[in-house]
Structures are given as C-alpha cells and as structure tokens.
Write an enzyme that holds these catalytic residues in place. Structure first.
Site, mmCIF file in Angstrom:
data_model
loop_
_atom_site.group_PDB
_atom_site.id
_atom_site.type_symbol
_atom_site.label_atom_id
_atom_site.label_comp_id
_atom_site.label_asym_id
_atom_site.label_seq_id
_atom_site.Cartn_x
_atom_site.Cartn_y
_atom_site.Cartn_z
ATOM 1 N N SER A 170 48.097 57.216 22.906
ATOM 2 C CA SER A 170 48.948 56.531 23.642
ATOM 3 C C SER A 170 48.517 57.200 24.967
ATOM 4 C CB SER A 170 50.677 56.740 23.125
ATOM 5 O OG SER A 170 50.923 56.197 22.748
HETATM 6 N N1 SAH Z 1 51.658 57.142 19.089
HETATM 7 C C1 SAH Z 1 50.196 56.690 18.456
HETATM 8 C C2 SAH Z 1 49.759 55.446 19.347
HETATM 9 C C3 SAH Z 1 49.019 54.357 18.411
HETATM 10 S S1 SAH Z 1 49.097 52.957 19.371
HETATM 11 C C4 SAH Z 1 49.453 58.116 19.084
HETATM 12 O O1 SAH Z 1 49.475 58.303 20.655
HETATM 13 O O2 SAH Z 1 48.077 57.859 18.931
HETATM 14 C C5 SAH Z 1 50.438 51.644 17.644
HETATM 15 C C6 SAH Z 1 50.030 53.074 16.528
HETATM 16 O O3 SAH Z 1 51.382 51.454 15.690
HETATM 17 C C7 SAH Z 1 48.332 51.604 15.420
HETATM 18 O O4 SAH Z 1 48.201 53.330 15.004
HETATM 19 C C8 SAH Z 1 49.426 50.677 14.814
HETATM 20 O O5 SAH Z 1 48.098 50.491 13.662
HETATM 21 C C9 SAH Z 1 50.658 51.153 14.363
HETATM 22 N N2 SAH Z 1 51.603 49.580 14.120
HETATM 23 C C10 SAH Z 1 51.674 48.332 14.459
HETATM 24 N N3 SAH Z 1 52.989 48.102 14.411
HETATM 25 C C11 SAH Z 1 52.803 48.500 12.872
HETATM 26 C C12 SAH Z 1 53.589 48.541 12.195
HETATM 27 N N4 SAH Z 1 54.418 47.187 11.635
HETATM 28 N N5 SAH Z 1 54.207 49.602 11.144
HETATM 29 C C13 SAH Z 1 53.853 50.700 11.792
HETATM 30 N N6 SAH Z 1 52.784 50.983 12.231
HETATM 31 C C14 SAH Z 1 52.111 50.074 13.549
#
Ligand code: SAH
Length: 213
Positions: free
Chosen positions: A64
């Site tokens: 993010s």
């Molecule tokens: N906070 C993270 C954001 C990653 S992007 C960072 O800053 O790196 C969003 C993440 O949510 C991805 O890794 C994706 O695999 C995860 N994701 C998507 N759907 C999900 C679900 N139902 N349960 C858990 N994680 C999920």
C-alpha cells in the site's frame, strides 16, 4: 539489505510528504519514519520505496501507498495495547506500522505464496504479530474477537458482515468499499446493534477475494 542513514533521511522526507497530505497523528508519522519500507520490497525496487506510491509485490499484489497506510491507521484511533485485526497482510508493511504503535496485532493473508514469504520475513526481522494466519479475511478470527480495531487493506465489494460482529463496542473498522474504486468507510460500533458509518476519501486497492474453498 540494510537500513542506513540515507534510508532514514528518505523516510523523514516521506513522513513530511504524508503530513503535508493531511495526516496529523504524531504516532503514525513516527511509525512512517521508523519502519524501513525498502526491506518490505524486492531489493531491485529499493529506489521506489520512499516515494509515496503503492508498488507491486509478489503474487500480483501491492504494498500500500504510505499515505494510505497512515490514513487508515490514524482513522483506527487506537492506543498502545489495543487489539487490532488486519485483513490482507501482503508485504507486512502495514502490519509493521501497527506493531510500531505497540498494538496487539492479528493479521490474515489468503495467498499462500505471500503468507510464506512474509512469515519468514517477520521472523528474520523480529516482527511479532500475536497471530499471523493463512486464511480467509471475510471470516475474520472469531476465536480472538472482540477487536478494538479492524483494518481491511484490500477493496471489499461490501462491508464484510462477519467482521462487524467481531468489533468490540466502541471499536472501529476501516474498510475500503467498492469494486473498481473504493470509498474508505469508517464504522464505529456504538452498541451491540448500532453501527455508525462515515465515508472518507476515494482509493484504489487490489480486490478482497472470496475463499476459493
Ligand atoms: N497491507 C498490505 C496490502 C497488500 S494488498 C501491504 O501494505 O503490503 C492486499 C492483500 O490482501 C493482498 O496480499 C491479498 O492477497 C490480500 N487479500 C485479498 N483478499 C483477502 C482475503 N479474503 N483474506 C485475506 N487477505 C486477502
């Protein structure tokens, strides 16, 4: 890779840029200054780490944007010792920001590749969430509820019902809601049955996906 004075200098600038965009929470800005974001990304992208931008990580996901992390974190309004559930661990950057605020962090990731990679990284770095779970964030962690805060870091088509029920009374959930673009929703649980909703800024996250089963 290491964390050097040069990196720290860049983080100071990044925190300044995030503050200039309207983040006033001092503890959150301190966390942006402290967490070595470049270590959460592939070493070849080091130069991008301290730009205020989202960036691709493994498995088609993104780390993010620092402003977004700061914005979501400050909306939670938590204090040290509070219990927080994060949905979408990804690179672990947001997790590390929450840990820096001395919160008790529970975090869920549904992609095995990312879960394994970030789990190793947390161990190597000494980041200690209370629990790091490979699973479906739509279900939350009922056995650990209630949470003082819940932060969703993927775009949800609607507010996940299960997660609302895992909020403590007085607790807050921050969730980007929408298909292509999302509106940041802040939901405060006022009582067992009453939830107060407030809409914030517009964002673009990778989608929150349903469990494949
Ligand atoms: N906070 C993270 C954001 C990653 S992007 C960072 O800053 O790196 C969003 C993440 O949510 C991805 O890794 C994706 O695999 C995860 N994701 C998507 N759907 C999900 C679900 N139902 N349960 C858990 N994680 C999920």
């Amino acid at each position: 890779m290491k964390d050097t004075l040069k990196h720290r200098g860049k983080r100071n600038q990044l925190a300044g840029a995030v503050a200039a965009k309207g983040i006033e929470d001092k503890a959150v800005l301190d966390a942006i200054r402290a967490v070595p974001r470049h270590l959460f990304m592939d070493s070849s992208f080091e130069d991008h780490a301290y730009q205020d931008k989202a960036f691709p990580i493994a498995a088609g996901q993104t780390i993010s944007q620092p402003y977004t992390v700061a914005y979501q974190t400050s909306l939670l309004g938590l204090k040290p010792g509070d219990k927080v559930l994060e949905i979408g661990t990804g690179s672990g950057y947001q997790t590390a920001v929450l840990l820096h605020l001395r919160l008790r962090v529970y975090t869920i990731e549904r992609q095995l590749e990312l879960f394994k990679k970030t789990n190793l990284f947390f161990r190597r770095m000494g980041y200690r969430p209370k629990k790091f779970v490979f699973g479906d964030g739509y279900k939350g962690l009922p056995e650990e509820a209630p949470f003082d805060g819940i932060i969703v870091t993927a775009g949800a088509p609607m507010v996940p019902r299960e997660l609302l029920s895992q909020l403590a009374i007085g607790g807050r959930m921050v969730v980007p809601v929408g298909e292509e673009d999302q509106t940041m929703m802040l939901i405060r649980r006022a009582s067992k049955t009453k939830f107060e909703r407030q809409a914030g800024g517009a964002f673009r996250f990778v989608p929150m996906l349903e469990d494949k089963g």
